[in-house]
Design an enzyme around this catalytic site. Structure first.
Site, PDB file in Angstrom:
ATOM      1  N   GLY A  54       0.651  -1.387   0.059  1.00  0.00           N
ATOM      2  CA  GLY A  54      -0.074   0.008  -0.151  1.00  0.00           C
ATOM      3  C   GLY A  54       1.017   1.124   0.215  1.00  0.00           C
ATOM      4  O   GLY A  54       2.027   1.155   0.190  1.00  0.00           O
ATOM      5  N   GLY A  56       0.338   5.849  -0.017  1.00  0.00           N
ATOM      6  CA  GLY A  56      -0.188   7.166  -0.192  1.00  0.00           C
ATOM      7  C   GLY A  56       0.462   8.361   0.037  1.00  0.00           C
ATOM      8  O   GLY A  56       1.790   8.451  -0.130  1.00  0.00           O
ATOM      9  N   VAL A  61       3.747   1.325   2.399  1.00  0.00           N
ATOM     10  CA  VAL A  61       3.617   0.268   3.427  1.00  0.00           C
ATOM     11  C   VAL A  61       4.143  -1.112   2.527  1.00  0.00           C
ATOM     12  O   VAL A  61       3.654  -1.389   1.475  1.00  0.00           O
ATOM     13  CB  VAL A  61       2.366   0.138   3.948  1.00  0.00           C
ATOM     14  CG1 VAL A  61       2.282  -1.004   5.061  1.00  0.00           C
ATOM     15  CG2 VAL A  61       1.935   1.353   4.647  1.00  0.00           C
ATOM     16  N   LYS A  76       6.204   0.809   7.452  1.00  0.00           N
ATOM     17  CA  LYS A  76       5.830   2.195   6.705  1.00  0.00           C
ATOM     18  C   LYS A  76       7.119   3.102   6.709  1.00  0.00           C
ATOM     19  O   LYS A  76       7.512   3.489   7.575  1.00  0.00           O
ATOM     20  CB  LYS A  76       4.485   2.621   7.600  1.00  0.00           C
ATOM     21  CG  LYS A  76       4.092   4.096   6.874  1.00  0.00           C
ATOM     22  CD  LYS A  76       2.861   4.589   7.663  1.00  0.00           C
ATOM     23  CE  LYS A  76       1.822   3.854   7.145  1.00  0.00           C
ATOM     24  NZ  LYS A  76       0.535   4.373   7.583  1.00  0.00           N
ATOM     25  N   ASP A 174      -9.268  10.927  11.913  1.00  0.00           N
ATOM     26  CA  ASP A 174      -9.447  10.480  10.160  1.00  0.00           C
ATOM     27  C   ASP A 174      -9.977   9.207  10.211  1.00  0.00           C
ATOM     28  O   ASP A 174      -9.607   8.470   9.307  1.00  0.00           O
ATOM     29  CB  ASP A 174      -8.086  10.689   9.269  1.00  0.00           C
ATOM     30  CG  ASP A 174      -8.303  10.604   7.926  1.00  0.00           C
ATOM     31  OD1 ASP A 174      -9.456  10.995   7.563  1.00  0.00           O
ATOM     32  OD2 ASP A 174      -7.438  10.316   7.082  1.00  0.00           O
TER      33      ASP A 174
END
Length: 314
Positions: A54, A56, A61, A76, A174
């Site tokens: 993953g 962003g 990650v 991460k 969030d």
């Protein structure tokens, strides 16, 4: 709870920008092909990167092997531009210290922070599951929604995880379906708490949601009204509102406020009532519809006051 296995871990970034790999590959510092081309990619001399899972706004990650303990963890790697300033790095360290206090089955464990050359990375519990978004997608037909008993169980687990975070002095800021993972055995896990706050906060921040450019931290569709207003004294009840939005989505297949842009969606909760849950799913028990209405009250004082209150109501 059973679900189709994903292609890898679905650990999310703080912004929820997981996407598919074809869309997100430009933000990864190491791709799967890069990993295959190396004999060993080992961060901090200890964590052998196995696969990219993953990425962003704040970093990438990886599924990794802890060579000291022989265990699988998530690593991460933070993007360099977000930790360039010493003050930012210190705030990040402070958030990691907070996160390490939380030991709860419904919260992803944070282990350690390390460095690799000029990069910083975080090690976390590896969750073998998929995001709640896949199990409760937006715009799903009512007949395709998960059974009410199952959704209530997910909600109760989320309340338990939030309660643990709040007890440790952490406000997620969030919370959304992209930041919740569901293991194949049914455990529901909250991820990515504290990271966005540490990396976006201004000097001297005591809990606000704005950066130096007055940019709100969070996702408009799930923000509490006080977050939208930029209230620097937002408390744990903002997370409870976000959970209310998530539960509304899970039970009806729709968001309570849905406009053409993120800004319009965020502002709508200041001036409009949410959609009526029974108009979207007529067979909802009246008590559950009342629960959703209370969860989405514009005034924080009119909502549930603690995660335990929400769990009891569910």
């Amino acid at each position: 709870m059973s679900a189709r296995p994903p292609t890898g871990s679905e650990l999310d970034s703080p912004e929820g920008d997981r996407g598919d790999r074809s869309q997100a590959s430009d933000v990864f510092e190491l791709t799967d092909r890069d990993l295959q081309d190396h004999t060993v990619v080992r961060y901090g001399g200890r964590y052998e990167l196995l696969s990219l899972v993953g990425g962003g706004t704040y970093g990438s990650v990886y599924r990794a092997r802890d060579t000291e303990l022989g265990e699988i963890v998530a690593v991460k790697v933070l993007r360099r531009e977000h930790i360039a300033q010493p003050s930012t790095l210190e705030r990040f360290r402070r958030e990691v210290r907070l996160a390490r206090r939380v030991a709860h089955p419904n919260v992803a464990r944070t282990y350690d922070i390390g460095s690799h050359h000029d990069e910083r990375f975080l090690t976390m519990e590896y969750i073998d599951g998929q995001p709640l978004t896949r199990l409760s997608p937006l715009n799903a037909a009512v007949e395709d929604l998960l059974p009410l008993r199952l959704l209530i169980d997910v909600g109760v687990q989320l309340c338990a995880g939030l309660g643990a975070l709040h007890a440790a002095g952490i406000i997620h800021r969030d919370l959304k379906t992209d930041n919740v993972l569901v293991e194949h055995q049914g455990r529901v896990v909250i991820t990515d708490f504290g990271i966005a706050r540490a990396l976006k906060a201004v000097d001297g921040d005591t809990g606000g949601y704005t950066s130096g450019s007055n940019v709100l931290v969070g996702t408009p569709a799930y923000m509490a009204p006080e977050q939208v207003r930029g209230n620097a004294r937002v408390d744990t009840r903002a997370d409870l509102y976000s959970l209310g939005v998530m539960l509304f989505q899970m039970f009806t297949g729709q968001l309570p406020f849905a406009k053409s842009s993120g800004l319009e969606t965020a502002l709508a909760r200041l001036y409009e009532a949410p959609l009526e849950p029974l108009s979207l799913r007529a067979e909802l028990p009246p008590a559950l519809a009342d629960f959703l209405r209370r969860s989405l009250e514009c005034s924080a004082d009119a909502r549930f006051q603690t995660a335990a209150d929400m769990a009891s109501a569910l």
